[in-house]
Design a protein around this motif. Structure first.
Motif, PDB file in Angstrom:
ATOM      1  N   VAL A  70       0.096  -3.617   8.722  1.00  0.00           N
ATOM      2  CA  VAL A  70       0.407  -4.287   7.650  1.00  0.00           C
ATOM      3  C   VAL A  70       0.137  -5.519   8.041  1.00  0.00           C
ATOM      4  O   VAL A  70       0.736  -6.187   8.949  1.00  0.00           O
ATOM      5  CB  VAL A  70       1.787  -4.019   7.268  1.00  0.00           C
ATOM      6  N   LEU A  71      -0.550  -6.210   7.082  1.00  0.00           N
ATOM      7  CA  LEU A  71      -0.890  -7.600   7.054  1.00  0.00           C
ATOM      8  C   LEU A  71      -0.331  -8.356   5.768  1.00  0.00           C
ATOM      9  O   LEU A  71      -0.726  -8.102   4.627  1.00  0.00           O
ATOM     10  CB  LEU A  71      -2.385  -7.931   6.981  1.00  0.00           C
ATOM     11  N   ILE A  76       7.508   8.540   4.894  1.00  0.00           N
ATOM     12  CA  ILE A  76       7.161   7.588   6.019  1.00  0.00           C
ATOM     13  C   ILE A  76       8.256   6.560   5.845  1.00  0.00           C
ATOM     14  O   ILE A  76       8.242   5.566   4.870  1.00  0.00           O
ATOM     15  CB  ILE A  76       5.697   7.274   5.898  1.00  0.00           C
ATOM     16  N   HIS A  77       8.904   6.322   7.024  1.00  0.00           N
ATOM     17  CA  HIS A  77      10.063   5.358   6.930  1.00  0.00           C
ATOM     18  C   HIS A  77       9.460   3.952   7.441  1.00  0.00           C
ATOM     19  O   HIS A  77       9.719   3.290   8.438  1.00  0.00           O
ATOM     20  CB  HIS A  77      11.053   5.706   7.782  1.00  0.00           C
ATOM     21  N   LEU A  78       8.795   3.042   6.520  1.00  0.00           N
ATOM     22  CA  LEU A  78       7.996   1.813   7.070  1.00  0.00           C
ATOM     23  C   LEU A  78       8.445   1.004   5.972  1.00  0.00           C
ATOM     24  O   LEU A  78       8.481   1.294   4.493  1.00  0.00           O
ATOM     25  CB  LEU A  78       6.735   2.060   7.269  1.00  0.00           C
ATOM     26  N   ASP A  79       8.604  -0.293   6.142  1.00  0.00           N
ATOM     27  CA  ASP A  79       8.646  -1.359   5.155  1.00  0.00           C
ATOM     28  C   ASP A  79       7.167  -1.894   4.691  1.00  0.00           C
ATOM     29  O   ASP A  79       6.626  -2.445   5.724  1.00  0.00           O
ATOM     30  CB  ASP A  79       9.584  -2.334   5.726  1.00  0.00           C
ATOM     31  N   ALA A  80       6.872  -1.648   3.696  1.00  0.00           N
ATOM     32  CA  ALA A  80       5.588  -1.794   3.156  1.00  0.00           C
ATOM     33  C   ALA A  80       5.201  -3.388   3.079  1.00  0.00           C
ATOM     34  O   ALA A  80       4.096  -4.035   3.107  1.00  0.00           O
ATOM     35  CB  ALA A  80       5.166  -1.372   1.979  1.00  0.00           C
ATOM     36  N   MET A  81       6.408  -4.252   3.074  1.00  0.00           N
ATOM     37  CA  MET A  81       6.065  -5.523   3.243  1.00  0.00           C
ATOM     38  C   MET A  81       6.094  -6.072   4.289  1.00  0.00           C
ATOM     39  O   MET A  81       5.448  -7.162   4.599  1.00  0.00           O
ATOM     40  CB  MET A  81       7.245  -6.225   2.180  1.00  0.00           C
ATOM     41  N   ARG A  82       6.619  -5.559   5.567  1.00  0.00           N
ATOM     42  CA  ARG A  82       7.116  -6.343   6.902  1.00  0.00           C
ATOM     43  C   ARG A  82       5.453  -6.129   7.572  1.00  0.00           C
ATOM     44  O   ARG A  82       5.059  -5.032   7.803  1.00  0.00           O
ATOM     45  CB  ARG A  82       7.878  -5.381   7.464  1.00  0.00           C
ATOM     46  N   PRO A  83       5.058  -7.290   8.090  1.00  0.00           N
ATOM     47  CA  PRO A  83       3.678  -7.345   8.752  1.00  0.00           C
ATOM     48  C   PRO A  83       3.997  -6.656  10.288  1.00  0.00           C
ATOM     49  O   PRO A  83       5.082  -6.818  10.522  1.00  0.00           O
ATOM     50  CB  PRO A  83       3.314  -8.784   8.723  1.00  0.00           C
ATOM     51  N   GLY A  84       2.870  -5.865  10.754  1.00  0.00           N
ATOM     52  CA  GLY A  84       2.893  -5.593  12.029  1.00  0.00           C
ATOM     53  C   GLY A  84       2.181  -4.139  12.221  1.00  0.00           C
ATOM     54  O   GLY A  84       1.352  -3.814  11.283  1.00  0.00           O
ATOM     55  N   GLN A  85       2.384  -3.537  13.508  1.00  0.00           N
ATOM     56  CA  GLN A  85       1.373  -2.534  13.766  1.00  0.00           C
ATOM     57  C   GLN A  85       2.452  -1.325  14.175  1.00  0.00           C
ATOM     58  O   GLN A  85       3.339  -1.762  14.963  1.00  0.00           O
ATOM     59  CB  GLN A  85       0.338  -2.734  14.862  1.00  0.00           C
ATOM     60  N   ASP A 108       3.216  -8.136  -5.439  1.00  0.00           N
ATOM     61  CA  ASP A 108       4.571  -7.364  -5.599  1.00  0.00           C
ATOM     62  C   ASP A 108       4.333  -6.035  -5.971  1.00  0.00           C
ATOM     63  O   ASP A 108       4.888  -4.922  -5.596  1.00  0.00           O
ATOM     64  CB  ASP A 108       5.419  -8.341  -6.337  1.00  0.00           C
ATOM     65  N   THR A 109       3.303  -6.055  -7.143  1.00  0.00           N
ATOM     66  CA  THR A 109       3.194  -4.662  -7.652  1.00  0.00           C
ATOM     67  C   THR A 109       2.517  -3.600  -6.760  1.00  0.00           C
ATOM     68  O   THR A 109       2.827  -2.453  -6.464  1.00  0.00           O
ATOM     69  CB  THR A 109       2.229  -4.787  -8.957  1.00  0.00           C
ATOM     70  N   ALA A 110       1.487  -4.330  -5.842  1.00  0.00           N
ATOM     71  CA  ALA A 110       0.959  -3.447  -4.875  1.00  0.00           C
ATOM     72  C   ALA A 110       2.098  -3.066  -3.817  1.00  0.00           C
ATOM     73  O   ALA A 110       1.786  -1.630  -3.486  1.00  0.00           O
ATOM     74  CB  ALA A 110      -0.109  -3.968  -4.021  1.00  0.00           C
ATOM     75  N   ILE A 111       2.925  -3.761  -3.513  1.00  0.00           N
ATOM     76  CA  ILE A 111       3.881  -3.353  -2.398  1.00  0.00           C
ATOM     77  C   ILE A 111       4.769  -2.143  -3.184  1.00  0.00           C
ATOM     78  O   ILE A 111       5.127  -1.434  -2.247  1.00  0.00           O
ATOM     79  CB  ILE A 111       4.644  -4.623  -1.812  1.00  0.00           C
ATOM     80  N   GLU A 112       5.169  -2.451  -4.308  1.00  0.00           N
ATOM     81  CA  GLU A 112       6.247  -1.556  -4.877  1.00  0.00           C
ATOM     82  C   GLU A 112       5.487  -0.302  -5.105  1.00  0.00           C
ATOM     83  O   GLU A 112       6.513   0.846  -4.678  1.00  0.00           O
ATOM     84  CB  GLU A 112       6.464  -2.027  -6.303  1.00  0.00           C
ATOM     85  N   HIS A 113       4.018  -0.103  -5.322  1.00  0.00           N
ATOM     86  CA  HIS A 113       3.581   1.301  -5.373  1.00  0.00           C
ATOM     87  C   HIS A 113       3.276   1.744  -3.894  1.00  0.00           C
ATOM     88  O   HIS A 113       3.644   3.024  -3.830  1.00  0.00           O
ATOM     89  CB  HIS A 113       1.980   1.172  -6.168  1.00  0.00           C
TER      90      HIS A 113
END
Length: 333
Positions: free
Chosen positions: A54-55, A34-43, A19-24
């Motif tokens: 994102v994995l 950059i308008h991406l969701d850091a939690m959501r997997p995909g290319q 969670d801390t990594a995703i928050e940072h």
């Protein structure tokens, strides 16, 4: 490709590592717009030369997360790929693996080799400010720590730690005022975050430290000594491995230049260290397939056509509009 920065650190269990990594990363993405969701997997294709993967999945008895940004068309000396991989395990230490790769730029005959001090990723610097991380058994922090007399036994364990990858830097205060010395120590170790552990010694603690390690392994006053892993106080051939940044070099060199010099040297050493097998195998086994080359080429061509279309519009001074043909125009011959 060449490794420009490599850091591998263990993280004690029971912390909010993933969670801390995703928050940072989310904060970093917002700063870069950059308008991406850091939690959501995909290319994701941000541009023809900007691919993000994102994995986020269960793996290795815990949860594996990876943020990877790749620039397929990077030129020599430019960043080709940046990857931050995290394994959070509920009952065992997790880890953070941070790596930046550049296009391999082999120097031609007569040309000096390229030696760049790649910046410490801001995400890693932020994570180390919040999490308890170790290199082997040696604690890692984002800035140098003062050593107390009571801390010396632990410090000796750090020096003798054969499982650590990076150095331990011992920095002697000498005769500098405390605040000036702290500021200088932070500046010269700025590019070493995530690669080693830095400790500051005041004169009293320095005397105790030097008595503990003996004259051959001692830190001269007002200097900095780099202790590589597995210090052996009983081996007379061991002291030369642990180099001293002498007082004359310190006095004649600007702090920022010293920081870059130390950073380049440690990046070269860290790049030659292999990643632990358990982490390497886990990431490789879960690596998603890359986007097809043909699809990537189509996206690049589309971007180039759009740019050329805009250039022609500007050259002709024509505003974009939709032309609808009349029936007579469509049927005239």
């Amino acid at each position: 490709m060449a490794v420009g920065f490599r850091s591998f650190l263990r993280v004690t269990p029971g912390q909010r590592l993933l969670d801390t990594a995703i928050e940072h990363l989310s904060t970093w993405l917002a700063c870069k717009e950059i308008h991406l969701d850091a939690m959501r997997p995909g290319q994701y294709v941000l541009d023809h030369d900007d691919l993000v993967t994102v994995l986020n999945r269960p793996a290795g008895g815990g949860r594996l997360y990876q943020w990877r940004r790749q620039h397929p068309d990077a030129q020599p000396r430019d960043v080709w790929r940046t990857a931050i991989s995290v394994l959070e395990h509920p009952d065992e230490p997790g880890w953070i693996w941070t790596e930046i790769e550049t296009r391999d730029d082999r120097a031609v005959f007569g040309q000096a080799p390229y030696n760049r001090c790649m910046s410490v990723p801001s995400v890693l610097r932020g994570l180390l400010a919040e999490l308890e991380a170790t290199d082997g058994r040696t604690e890692i922090t984002p800035s140098p720590q003062w050593v107390t007399l009571g801390h010396l036994p632990d410090l000796m364990d750090y020096l003798a730690d054969e499982t650590r990858r990076g150095p331990v830097y011992m920095i002697s205060q000498g005769e500098q005022p405390r605040e000036d010395f702290e500021r200088w120590a932070r500046e010269i170790t700025w590019h070493l975050v995530g690669l080693g552990s830095a400790f500051m010694l005041d004169p009293a603690v320095e005397a105790g430290f030097n008595e503990m390690v003996g004259p051959a392994h001692a830190v001269p006053s007002g200097t900095m000594r780099t202790y590589l892993p597995d210090v052996n106080l009983d081996n007379p051939e061991d002291p030369p491995r642990h180099r001293i940044l002498g007082r004359p070099r310190i006095l004649m060199t600007d702090a920022r230049r010293l920081a870059r010099m130390l950073g380049r040297a440690e990046r070269d050493r860290a790049a030659r260290l292999s990643i632990p097998d358990d982490a390497l195998e886990l990431v490789r086994a879960n690596e998603p397939p890359m986007l097809p080359v043909s699809w990537h080429d189509q996206q690049r061509l589309l971007v180039e056509l759009r740019a050329e279309n805009e250039r022609l519009r500007q050259a002709l001074g024509v505003a974009p509009r939709l032309h609808v043909a009349r029936h007579q125009e469509l049927t005239a011959s």
